[in-house]
Design a protein around this motif. Structure first.
Motif, PDB file in Angstrom:
ATOM      1  N   LEU A 172      44.501   3.884  25.547  1.00  0.00           N
ATOM      2  CA  LEU A 172      45.505   2.866  25.856  1.00  0.00           C
ATOM      3  C   LEU A 172      46.116   2.378  24.540  1.00  0.00           C
ATOM      4  O   LEU A 172      45.445   2.405  23.511  1.00  0.00           O
ATOM      5  CB  LEU A 172      44.850   1.673  26.565  1.00  0.00           C
ATOM      6  N   SER A 173      47.365   1.919  24.618  1.00  0.00           N
ATOM      7  CA  SER A 173      48.002   1.389  23.414  1.00  0.00           C
ATOM      8  C   SER A 173      48.874   0.199  23.759  1.00  0.00           C
ATOM      9  O   SER A 173      49.328   0.056  24.896  1.00  0.00           O
ATOM     10  CB  SER A 173      48.886   2.452  22.748  1.00  0.00           C
ATOM     11  N   ALA A 174      49.109  -0.628  22.742  1.00  0.00           N
ATOM     12  CA  ALA A 174      49.926  -1.826  22.950  1.00  0.00           C
ATOM     13  C   ALA A 174      50.972  -1.939  21.850  1.00  0.00           C
ATOM     14  O   ALA A 174      50.647  -1.811  20.665  1.00  0.00           O
ATOM     15  CB  ALA A 174      49.026  -3.059  22.951  1.00  0.00           C
ATOM     16  N   PHE A 175      52.219  -2.170  22.250  1.00  0.00           N
ATOM     17  CA  PHE A 175      53.323  -2.358  21.300  1.00  0.00           C
ATOM     18  C   PHE A 175      53.858  -3.781  21.408  1.00  0.00           C
ATOM     19  O   PHE A 175      53.690  -4.430  22.436  1.00  0.00           O
ATOM     20  CB  PHE A 175      54.475  -1.380  21.612  1.00  0.00           C
ATOM     21  N   SER A 176      54.538  -4.226  20.349  1.00  0.00           N
ATOM     22  CA  SER A 176      55.160  -5.558  20.364  1.00  0.00           C
ATOM     23  C   SER A 176      56.654  -5.460  20.106  1.00  0.00           C
ATOM     24  O   SER A 176      57.095  -4.661  19.264  1.00  0.00           O
ATOM     25  CB  SER A 176      54.536  -6.450  19.295  1.00  0.00           C
ATOM     26  N   PHE A 177      57.410  -6.282  20.825  1.00  0.00           N
ATOM     27  CA  PHE A 177      58.843  -6.423  20.555  1.00  0.00           C
ATOM     28  C   PHE A 177      59.161  -7.867  20.169  1.00  0.00           C
ATOM     29  O   PHE A 177      60.249  -8.374  20.422  1.00  0.00           O
ATOM     30  CB  PHE A 177      59.662  -5.951  21.773  1.00  0.00           C
ATOM     31  N   ILE A 183      61.990  -3.353  16.668  1.00  0.00           N
ATOM     32  CA  ILE A 183      62.829  -3.389  17.869  1.00  0.00           C
ATOM     33  C   ILE A 183      62.384  -4.630  18.641  1.00  0.00           C
ATOM     34  O   ILE A 183      61.180  -4.787  18.883  1.00  0.00           O
ATOM     35  CB  ILE A 183      62.564  -2.145  18.755  1.00  0.00           C
ATOM     36  N   ILE A 184      63.309  -5.491  19.027  1.00  0.00           N
ATOM     37  CA  ILE A 184      62.889  -6.823  19.488  1.00  0.00           C
ATOM     38  C   ILE A 184      63.477  -7.245  20.839  1.00  0.00           C
ATOM     39  O   ILE A 184      64.507  -6.721  21.282  1.00  0.00           O
ATOM     40  CB  ILE A 184      63.262  -7.894  18.439  1.00  0.00           C
ATOM     41  N   SER A 185      62.804  -8.193  21.464  1.00  0.00           N
ATOM     42  CA  SER A 185      63.377  -8.859  22.647  1.00  0.00           C
ATOM     43  C   SER A 185      62.960 -10.328  22.652  1.00  0.00           C
ATOM     44  O   SER A 185      62.774 -10.916  23.700  1.00  0.00           O
ATOM     45  CB  SER A 185      62.910  -8.149  23.927  1.00  0.00           C
ATOM     46  N   GLY A 186      62.826 -10.911  21.489  1.00  0.00           N
ATOM     47  CA  GLY A 186      62.352 -12.302  21.377  1.00  0.00           C
ATOM     48  C   GLY A 186      60.834 -12.284  21.421  1.00  0.00           C
ATOM     49  O   GLY A 186      60.166 -12.137  20.418  1.00  0.00           O
ATOM     50  N   GLU A 187      60.299 -12.455  22.613  1.00  0.00           N
ATOM     51  CA  GLU A 187      58.905 -12.114  22.884  1.00  0.00           C
ATOM     52  C   GLU A 187      58.961 -10.844  23.740  1.00  0.00           C
ATOM     53  O   GLU A 187      59.868 -10.685  24.555  1.00  0.00           O
ATOM     54  CB  GLU A 187      58.199 -13.212  23.687  1.00  0.00           C
TER      55      GLU A 187
END
Ligand SMILES: *Cc1c(COP(=O)(O)O)cnc(C)c1O
Length: 376
Positions: A172-177, A183-187
């Motif tokens: 499993l993996s986890a990314f942040s934006f 690459i962003i979306s605020g949170e």
């Protein structure tokens, strides 16, 4: 003034948010969410992607999927953001903190085996600054001891280990934006499921413990409560924002890599003089231009450099207090001294890094650093 971070907007974000609102579907798992999920699956060969409201959420989903229970042990690097550990603490796990390597702040793969006991369930690795951990070695250890591997790939979008995209190697993996990432979306964040066994349940946990996603696909004729879960999916407004970013991902990555190289060129002579160390990238790893840092000789020097830069209008920051020494954890910690982790915690300094940072601003920063050391 040169700030530490400035979120980059492509200009399409508000248009897509408007489109989402106009479509009449603004809750989660609509068109934009599905387009984002599919994009990442196609581009990186991830088996299943699920956008989440944060990387923290994605890590909490990992802990639920692995059925982490009180007393289970999870190996986590101490040099990381709190969520890497918190997600498992929330399920009652005992966190077994691992040291960083000498070559860079990533987990030292040679010091993992000694931490494994009969209670160990998983190893969490963090690809610090988007630079890969030694994944072959780590996956071999996990296989031998029957453990799961979770990649905290919060900083590692579009980066590779020996040709494999980061986030595609662990179970499993986890990314942040989050707005401080590439690459962003605020949170924002994303869970990646690479092990087939978790795919179906991941979707259920994502949708509050219901099989609503399967219902929308027409696979079942009514949906209901089938498992534990929570509200991990973001609204379409967030996904619309992210989609605008995704469309310009290559442009963003190219620019960020250019910034990284400019810093490197500007500071390498000072490194050769022995003033500090620059990031080390092993042969098996690529560089996704997530951040640039210098590792000073000691804490005083690092703090003085921060102060000097600030007096001259440049905001540089340090981060990651060793988690095993944090106010929350220090009284519970029973392990060994984690020397390398403490060293990065005291000595690492992050320089301003964002899409719109200009080449002459980087040159100004490098000249200031040079002046700081030559004046000493
Ligand atoms: C940013 C970050 C997180 C948290 O991401 P959120 O999206 O803010 O929850 C977790 N781990 C690491 C290594 C990070 O850099």
């Amino acid at each position: 003034m040169i700030f530490f971070n400035k979120p980059y907007l492509t200009g399409k974000e508000t248009q897509y948010i408007f489109d989402a609102v106009k479509s009449g579907k603004i809750s989660g798992n609509g068109d934009f969410t599905q387009k984002c999920n599919m994009y990442f699956e196609d581009r990186y060969g991830f088996k299943k992607c699920l956008l989440t409201s944060s990387c923290t959420d994605a890590l909490e989903m990992c802990a639920l999927l692995l059925d982490i229970k009180p007393g289970d042990e999870v190996i986590v690097p101490s040099y990381t953001f709190v969520s890497t550990a918190n997600a498992f603490i929330l399920r009652g796990a005992n966190i077994i903190f691992a040291d960083s390597s000498e070559i860079n702040p990533n987990i030292d793969e040679n010091k993992i085996v000694e931490l494994i006991t009969s209670k160990t369930k998983a190893i969490v690795v963090v690809h610090y600054a988007g630079i890969a951990c030694n994944m072959d070695k780590i996956m071999q250890i996990a296989e031998k001891h029957n453990l799961f591997v979770i990649e905290d790939a919060a900083q590692a979008i579009d980066s590779y280990y020996s040709g494999k995209p980061l986030g595609s190697i662990g179970h499993l993996s986890a990314f942040s934006f989050h707005e401080t990432k590439n690459i962003i979306s605020g949170e924002g964040g994303m869970l990646v499921v690479n092990d087939d066994r978790f795919i179906k349940r991941a979707e259920i946990i994502w949708e509050k413990g219901t099989n609503r996603a399967a219902f929308w696909r027409g696979e079942i004729d009514k949906y209901g409560w089938v498992d534990v879960g929570s509200s991990f999916l973001p609204s379409e407004i967030v996904a619309a924002f992210l989609y605008a970013q995704i469309e310009e991902m290559d442009k963003i990555q190219t620019k960020r890599q250019k910034i990284w190289i400019e810093y490197y060129k500007g500071l390498v002579a000072l490194e050769q003089k022995g003033y500090f160390k620059l990031p080390f990238i092993p042969d098996f790893a690529t560089n996704n231009g997530h951040m640039f840092y210098v590792v000073c000789k000691n804490e005083d020097e690092r703090d003085n450099l921060i102060k000097y830069l600030k007096e001259n209008g440049v905001y540089a920051v340090f981060h990651y207090q060793s988690l095993h020494k944090s106010p929350f954890y220090e009284n519970r910690y029973k392990g060994k001294e984690l020397k390398n982790c403490d060293f990065y915690s005291d000595c690492l300094l992050r320089l301003p890094f964002y899409f719109e940072l200009e080449i002459d601003e980087i040159n100004t920063i490098c000249k200031l650093i040079s002046k700081f050391y030559n004046a000493k």
